[in-house]
Design a protein around this motif. Structure first.
Motif, PDB file in Angstrom:
ATOM      1  N   VAL A 148       0.860  -1.180   0.000  1.00 13.63           N
ATOM      2  CA  VAL A 148       0.000   0.000   0.000  1.00 13.63           C
ATOM      3  C   VAL A 148       0.897   1.231   0.000  1.00 13.63           C
ATOM      4  CG1 VAL A 148      -1.757   1.276   1.270  1.00 13.63           C
ATOM      5  CG2 VAL A 148      -1.834  -1.217   1.218  1.00 13.63           C
ATOM      6  N   LEU A 149       0.610   2.171  -0.889  1.00 10.57           N
ATOM      7  CA  LEU A 149       1.448   3.350  -1.030  1.00 10.57           C
ATOM      8  C   LEU A 149       1.393   4.232   0.215  1.00 10.57           C
ATOM      9  CD1 LEU A 149       0.683   4.400  -4.714  1.00 10.57           C
ATOM     10  CD2 LEU A 149       2.680   3.153  -3.857  1.00 10.57           C
ATOM     11  N   ALA A 150       2.479   4.950   0.466  1.00  9.44           N
ATOM     12  CA  ALA A 150       2.528   5.897   1.580  1.00  9.44           C
ATOM     13  C   ALA A 150       1.419   6.940   1.424  1.00  9.44           C
ATOM     14  CB  ALA A 150       3.880   6.587   1.616  1.00  9.44           C
ATOM     15  N   GLY A 151       0.798   7.281   2.529  1.00  8.78           N
ATOM     16  CA  GLY A 151      -0.297   8.244   2.507  1.00  8.78           C
ATOM     17  C   GLY A 151      -1.647   7.623   2.283  1.00  8.78           C
ATOM     18  N   SER A 152      -1.692   6.295   2.058  1.00 12.67           N
ATOM     19  CA  SER A 152      -2.958   5.596   1.852  1.00 12.67           C
ATOM     20  C   SER A 152      -3.544   5.135   3.179  1.00 12.67           C
ATOM     21  CB  SER A 152      -2.748   4.367   0.959  1.00 12.67           C
ATOM     22  OG  SER A 152      -2.281   4.729  -0.314  1.00 12.67           O
ATOM     23  N   ALA A 153      -4.819   4.806   3.144  1.00 15.84           N
ATOM     24  CA  ALA A 153      -5.474   4.239   4.322  1.00 15.84           C
ATOM     25  C   ALA A 153      -4.946   2.831   4.588  1.00 15.84           C
ATOM     26  CB  ALA A 153      -6.985   4.173   4.089  1.00 15.84           C
ATOM     27  N   PRO A 154      -4.983   2.397   5.831  1.00 18.11           N
ATOM     28  CA  PRO A 154      -4.687   0.984   6.092  1.00 18.11           C
ATOM     29  C   PRO A 154      -5.767   0.101   5.459  1.00 18.11           C
ATOM     30  CG  PRO A 154      -5.574   2.055   8.049  1.00 18.11           C
ATOM     31  CD  PRO A 154      -5.347   3.138   7.042  1.00 18.11           C
ATOM     32  N   VAL A 155      -5.353  -1.084   4.985  1.00 18.27           N
ATOM     33  CA  VAL A 155      -6.295  -2.020   4.363  1.00 18.27           C
ATOM     34  C   VAL A 155      -6.316  -3.300   5.177  1.00 18.27           C
ATOM     35  CG1 VAL A 155      -6.951  -3.255   2.275  1.00 18.27           C
ATOM     36  CG2 VAL A 155      -5.779  -1.054   2.091  1.00 18.27           C
ATOM     37  N   GLU A 156      -7.511  -3.707   5.562  1.00 22.08           N
ATOM     38  CA  GLU A 156      -7.701  -4.950   6.317  1.00 22.08           C
ATOM     39  C   GLU A 156      -8.456  -5.940   5.428  1.00 22.08           C
ATOM     40  OE1 GLU A 156      -9.457  -5.631  10.613  1.00 22.08           O
ATOM     41  OE2 GLU A 156     -11.090  -5.407   9.179  1.00 22.08           O
ATOM     42  N   TYR A 157      -8.007  -7.185   5.413  1.00 24.64           N
ATOM     43  CA  TYR A 157      -8.694  -8.229   4.650  1.00 24.64           C
ATOM     44  C   TYR A 157      -9.205  -9.302   5.608  1.00 24.64           C
ATOM     45  CZ  TYR A 157      -6.565  -6.149   0.529  1.00 24.64           C
ATOM     46  OH  TYR A 157      -6.193  -5.272  -0.462  1.00 24.64           O
ATOM     47  N   ARG A 158     -10.449  -9.698   5.386  1.00 25.74           N
ATOM     48  CA  ARG A 158     -11.043 -10.774   6.177  1.00 25.74           C
ATOM     49  C   ARG A 158     -11.698 -11.795   5.256  1.00 25.74           C
ATOM     50  NH1 ARG A 158     -14.394  -8.180  11.334  1.00 25.74           N
ATOM     51  NH2 ARG A 158     -12.728  -6.806  12.124  1.00 25.74           N
ATOM     52  N   HIS A 159     -11.723 -13.017   5.711  1.00 29.41           N
ATOM     53  CA  HIS A 159     -12.470 -14.059   5.010  1.00 29.41           C
ATOM     54  C   HIS A 159     -13.949 -13.823   5.273  1.00 29.41           C
ATOM     55  CE1 HIS A 159     -14.057 -18.011   3.909  1.00 29.41           C
ATOM     56  NE2 HIS A 159     -12.925 -18.208   3.244  1.00 29.41           N
ATOM     57  N   GLY A 160     -14.727 -13.677   4.203  1.00 30.73           N
ATOM     58  CA  GLY A 160     -16.157 -13.435   4.384  1.00 30.73           C
ATOM     59  C   GLY A 160     -16.890 -13.470   3.062  1.00 30.73           C
ATOM     60  N   GLY A 161     -18.147 -13.899   3.127  1.00 31.13           N
ATOM     61  CA  GLY A 161     -18.988 -13.964   1.939  1.00 31.13           C
ATOM     62  C   GLY A 161     -19.971 -12.813   1.877  1.00 31.13           C
ATOM     63  N   VAL A 162     -20.558 -12.641   0.703  1.00 32.31           N
ATOM     64  CA  VAL A 162     -21.497 -11.539   0.516  1.00 32.31           C
ATOM     65  C   VAL A 162     -22.747 -11.687   1.366  1.00 32.31           C
ATOM     66  CG1 VAL A 162     -20.704 -11.072  -1.824  1.00 32.31           C
ATOM     67  CG2 VAL A 162     -22.571 -12.696  -1.470  1.00 32.31           C
ATOM     68  N   ASP A 163     -23.073 -12.909   1.772  1.00 30.96           N
ATOM     69  CA  ASP A 163     -24.289 -13.142   2.555  1.00 30.96           C
ATOM     70  C   ASP A 163     -24.038 -13.084   4.056  1.00 30.96           C
ATOM     71  OD1 ASP A 163     -22.729 -15.398   2.566  1.00 30.96           O
ATOM     72  OD2 ASP A 163     -24.406 -16.806   2.444  1.00 30.96           O
ATOM     73  N   VAL A 204     -21.416 -10.599   5.845  1.00 30.31           N
ATOM     74  CA  VAL A 204     -20.306  -9.649   5.915  1.00 30.31           C
ATOM     75  C   VAL A 204     -19.866  -9.515   7.378  1.00 30.31           C
ATOM     76  CG1 VAL A 204     -19.594  -7.269   5.481  1.00 30.31           C
ATOM     77  CG2 VAL A 204     -21.140  -8.425   3.872  1.00 30.31           C
ATOM     78  N   PRO A 205     -18.580  -9.730   7.665  1.00 30.63           N
ATOM     79  CA  PRO A 205     -18.140  -9.786   9.071  1.00 30.63           C
ATOM     80  C   PRO A 205     -17.857  -8.416   9.687  1.00 30.63           C
ATOM     81  CG  PRO A 205     -16.302 -10.284   7.625  1.00 30.63           C
ATOM     82  CD  PRO A 205     -17.509 -10.098   6.723  1.00 30.63           C
ATOM     83  N   TYR A 206     -18.834  -7.493   9.562  1.00 27.10           N
ATOM     84  CA  TYR A 206     -18.709  -6.156  10.152  1.00 27.10           C
ATOM     85  C   TYR A 206     -20.061  -5.735  10.703  1.00 27.10           C
ATOM     86  CZ  TYR A 206     -14.118  -5.846   8.009  1.00 27.10           C
ATOM     87  OH  TYR A 206     -12.815  -6.085   7.666  1.00 27.10           O
TER      88      TYR A 206
END
Length: 262
Positions: free
Chosen positions: A85-100, A102-104
């Motif tokens: 991820v380029l400097a100045g970008s937001a942090p990116v979090e990846y999780r295992h999850g399906g569209v049906d 969503v783990p949030y």
């Protein structure tokens, strides 16, 4: 019956190669433009694949923003987590999850995006309900999917091409999803803007184009299905790769921008 693509390590790398073509790079730029992201916003990438779009989203929302990607493929998640991820970008979090599922929590995001994902999903109603749930009031949703009947792909054997593409359609739950997507978004509770079309057009064969990279993916999927032998499919591949300047490929992708009511 839908056979679906299996995103093992090899397939994930093939998809990543497609996403790195100039055709799809330009598509990502248009997706980010249409989302109209502001600094500090939280964005969800549903079906984040190899993480290329999530990386662009992180740059758009800046260091005060937040980007989360979910995917059901461990191979895709491994590629995404290894992407810088380029400097100045937001942090990116990846999780295992399906569209049906969503783990949030409810109302977690200002915007959500789903590109080339919902056409694989059998239960669109559940997927859109989840997207609506995790958006804040006034949050935006962008969905991009392909109508595979829009494909124009030149071949010296049109009947073989027609049958290959019929087999290829089996990799999706709905190869014609854009025709009904607006209605389904409205039924889910979104306010929906008129859709837009993005056309992928390749004239003259080049391996490093969308169509050039799509050939081995289609070949891998159709071999062994509907009676297609490896020799049959190799003949199809050779035909397309030797057309040179006579090669012609066009495909329409449709973009739906929707908003969760206040």
């Amino acid at each position: 019956m839908t056979a679906m693509l299996e995103f093992d390590v090899e397939a994930a790398r093939q998809v990543e190669a497609v996403y790195l073509t100039a055709d799809v790079v330009q598509q990502r730029r248009e997706v980010v433009r249409l989302l109209a992201l502001a600094a500090g916003e939280a964005v969800l990438d549903i079906g984040s694949g190899p993480g290329l779009l999530a990386t662009d989203l992180a740059r758009a929302v800046g260091s005060t923003g937040r980007v989360c990607g979910i995917d059901v493929s461990d191979s895709m998640l491994a590629l995404a987590r290894g992407r810088a991820v380029l400097a100045g970008s937001a942090p990116v979090e990846y999780r295992h999850g399906g569209v049906d599922a969503v783990p949030y929590p409810d109302g977690s995001f200002d915007a959500a995006v789903s590109t080339q994902v919902l056409e694989y999903v059998a239960d669109i109603r559940a997927a859109l309900a989840e997207a609506l749930r995790v958006l804040r009031p006034g949050g935006r949703m962008l969905v991009l999917d392909t109508d595979w009947s829009s494909i124009v792909w030149h071949s010296t054997d049109p009947e073989r091409m027609r049958r290959i593409l019929l087999t290829w359609e089996q990799h999706l739950a709905d190869p014609f999803l854009p025709r009904t997507l607006g209605r389904q978004l409205r039924r889910a509770g979104f306010d929906v803007a008129p859709p837009q079309v993005l056309t992928l057009l390749n004239v003259g064969y080049e391996a490093a184009t969308y169509s050039g990279q799509l050939i081995p993916i289609v070949a891998r999927f159709v071999t062994g299905r509907d009676g297609w032998t490896a020799a049959d499919v190799d003949g199809w591949v050779e035909d397309l790769q030797t057309l040179g300047p006579d090669s012609f490929f066009s495909l329409n992708r449709y973009v739906f921008c929707a908003t969760k009511p206040q």
